[in-house]
Design a protein around this motif. Structure first.
Motif, mmCIF file in Angstrom:
data_model
loop_
_atom_site.group_PDB
_atom_site.id
_atom_site.type_symbol
_atom_site.label_atom_id
_atom_site.label_comp_id
_atom_site.label_asym_id
_atom_site.label_seq_id
_atom_site.Cartn_x
_atom_site.Cartn_y
_atom_site.Cartn_z
ATOM 1 N N PHE A 169 79.247 48.172 26.066
ATOM 2 C CA PHE A 169 80.545 46.607 25.760
ATOM 3 C C PHE A 169 80.661 47.083 26.984
ATOM 4 O O PHE A 169 81.925 46.484 26.788
ATOM 5 C CB PHE A 169 80.463 46.187 24.565
ATOM 6 N N ARG B 279 80.590 43.098 30.129
ATOM 7 C CA ARG B 279 79.504 42.340 29.343
ATOM 8 C C ARG B 279 80.207 41.562 28.510
ATOM 9 O O ARG B 279 80.002 40.731 27.717
ATOM 10 C CB ARG B 279 78.747 43.557 28.366
ATOM 11 N N PHE B 280 81.912 42.197 27.861
ATOM 12 C CA PHE B 280 82.729 41.963 27.110
ATOM 13 C C PHE B 280 83.176 40.386 27.444
ATOM 14 O O PHE B 280 83.922 40.106 26.781
ATOM 15 C CB PHE B 280 83.788 42.686 26.661
#
Length: 73
Positions: free
Chosen positions: A20, A24-25
């Motif tokens: 992550f 992406r997070f």
């Protein structure tokens, strides 16, 4: 045996960062926020489209009044 050392937590942290990553997070949380906003908007539209239910006593009509006078005479 049951406790984790600093090295265990460091490896877990690195794996989480790899899976992550920063982009992406934050992107995933942005999608969640958009979904919540759309859900709230949809719920507000449903409430606005339905008129409030009113319970009113029915007004006697001419036919009802004639029926009552026929019963009494």
């Amino acid at each position: 045996m049951g406790s984790f050392s600093i090295w265990h937590w460091l490896v877990v942290g690195i794996i989480i960062l790899l899976l992550f990553g920063r982009g992406r997070f934050s992107g995933m949380m942005g999608d969640v926020a958009k979904g919540i906003k759309e859900f709230k908007k949809g719920m507000a539209e449903d409430e606005d489209s339905k008129p409030a239910a009113r319970i009113e006593s029915p007004q006697p009509t001419v036919v009802d009044a004639e029926k009552q006078t026929d019963k009494t005479s």
